[in-house]
Motif scaffolding. Structure first.
Motif, PDB file in Angstrom:
ATOM      1  N   MET A   1       0.841  -1.197   0.000  1.00 14.23           N
ATOM      2  CA  MET A   1       0.000   0.000   0.000  1.00 14.23           C
ATOM      3  C   MET A   1       0.870   1.238   0.000  1.00 14.23           C
ATOM      4  SD  MET A   1      -3.079  -0.426   2.644  1.00 14.23           S
ATOM      5  CE  MET A   1      -4.200  -1.790   2.592  1.00 14.23           C
ATOM      6  N   SER A   2       0.344   2.282  -0.619  1.00 13.07           N
ATOM      7  CA  SER A   2       0.977   3.598  -0.579  1.00 13.07           C
ATOM      8  C   SER A   2      -0.118   4.611  -0.307  1.00 13.07           C
ATOM      9  CB  SER A   2       1.672   3.892  -1.915  1.00 13.07           C
ATOM     10  OG  SER A   2       2.243   5.174  -1.899  1.00 13.07           O
ATOM     11  N   PHE A   3       0.207   5.630   0.457  1.00 15.77           N
ATOM     12  CA  PHE A   3      -0.744   6.662   0.850  1.00 15.77           C
ATOM     13  C   PHE A   3      -0.303   7.987   0.227  1.00 15.77           C
ATOM     14  CE2 PHE A   3      -3.155   4.217   3.904  1.00 15.77           C
ATOM     15  CZ  PHE A   3      -2.313   3.150   4.137  1.00 15.77           C
ATOM     16  N   PRO A   4      -0.701   8.234  -1.034  1.00 12.27           N
ATOM     17  CA  PRO A   4      -0.166   9.389  -1.757  1.00 12.27           C
ATOM     18  C   PRO A   4      -0.525  10.745  -1.149  1.00 12.27           C
ATOM     19  CG  PRO A   4      -1.649   8.104  -3.161  1.00 12.27           C
ATOM     20  CD  PRO A   4      -1.547   7.408  -1.860  1.00 12.27           C
ATOM     21  N   PHE A   5      -1.751  10.921  -0.658  1.00 11.50           N
ATOM     22  CA  PHE A   5      -2.114  12.216  -0.071  1.00 11.50           C
ATOM     23  C   PHE A   5      -1.309  12.464   1.200  1.00 11.50           C
ATOM     24  CE2 PHE A   5      -6.073  10.954  -2.331  1.00 11.50           C
ATOM     25  CZ  PHE A   5      -6.089  11.973  -3.263  1.00 11.50           C
TER      26      PHE A   5
END
Length: 184
Positions: free
Chosen positions: A146-150
């Motif tokens: 997972m990546s949390f761009p915001f």
């Protein structure tokens, strides 16, 4: 577009479930070396759900605004690369009278980065809720990454850091290619 940035989630560049080691890792990319901090998150019950069509449309609109953001700061970038996003972000940070608010930059660059990860690496937008709160993320369809761009953009604004768009993108790419990542 509203999102909650979660203390635990915003501190993570990515989650690599069952990763063999924690710590700094440097690897070569077409844009030069990238150093990432690998963190294995302790198991926390999470509710993960797909993002709805309204949110996806909002992310697309924000991505389009991100392209204008880049050309406002890097006019020669008619077809912006990730390095142009890093440069535009840096120039925006240095601007005394900013043309864009912090929230606008979080939404634009976060949506653009997330959409690129979805497009390039077989990922999907999801909403992650746990005991710490709720945030948007992109998640591998085949591997548990997972990546949390915001949150990544917000963290860089708070810390007055720059040159992270390429790093997050390449870290996700590298992590997905890692054979030690758990298949979903």
């Amino acid at each position: 577009m509203k999102h909650l940035i979660v203390a635990l989630l915003s501190s993570l560049i990515f989650i690599a479930a069952n990763a063999a080691d924690d710590g700094k890792q440097t690897f070569e990319t077409p844009d030069g070396p990238v150093t990432a901090t690998k963190k294995t998150a302790p198991p926390v019950p999470q509710k993960i759900s797909a993002v709805g069509s309204k949110e996806l449309a909002a992310f697309e609109q924000a991505s389009a605004r991100a392209l204008r953001f880049v050309t406002d700061y890097v006019p020669r970038a008619s077809n912006p690369k990730l390095t142009d996003f890093d440069k535009a972000f840096y120039l925006w940070q240095k601007e005394k009278s900013r043309r864009y608010s912090e929230q606008q930059v979080i939404e634009m660059i976060g949506a653009y980065l997330g959409n690129q990860l979805v497009k390039d690496f077989q990922m999907e937008w999801v909403v992650v809720s746990d005991q710490y709160g709720t945030d948007y993320a992109v998640r591998g369809k085949q591997k548990e990454v997972m990546s949390f761009p915001f949150a990544s953009v917000e963290k860089r604004i708070q810390r007055k850091e720059h040159e992270f768009v390429v790093g997050v993108y390449q870290t996700v790419k590298h992590t997905l290619a890692d054979a030690d990542i758990k298949a979903r």
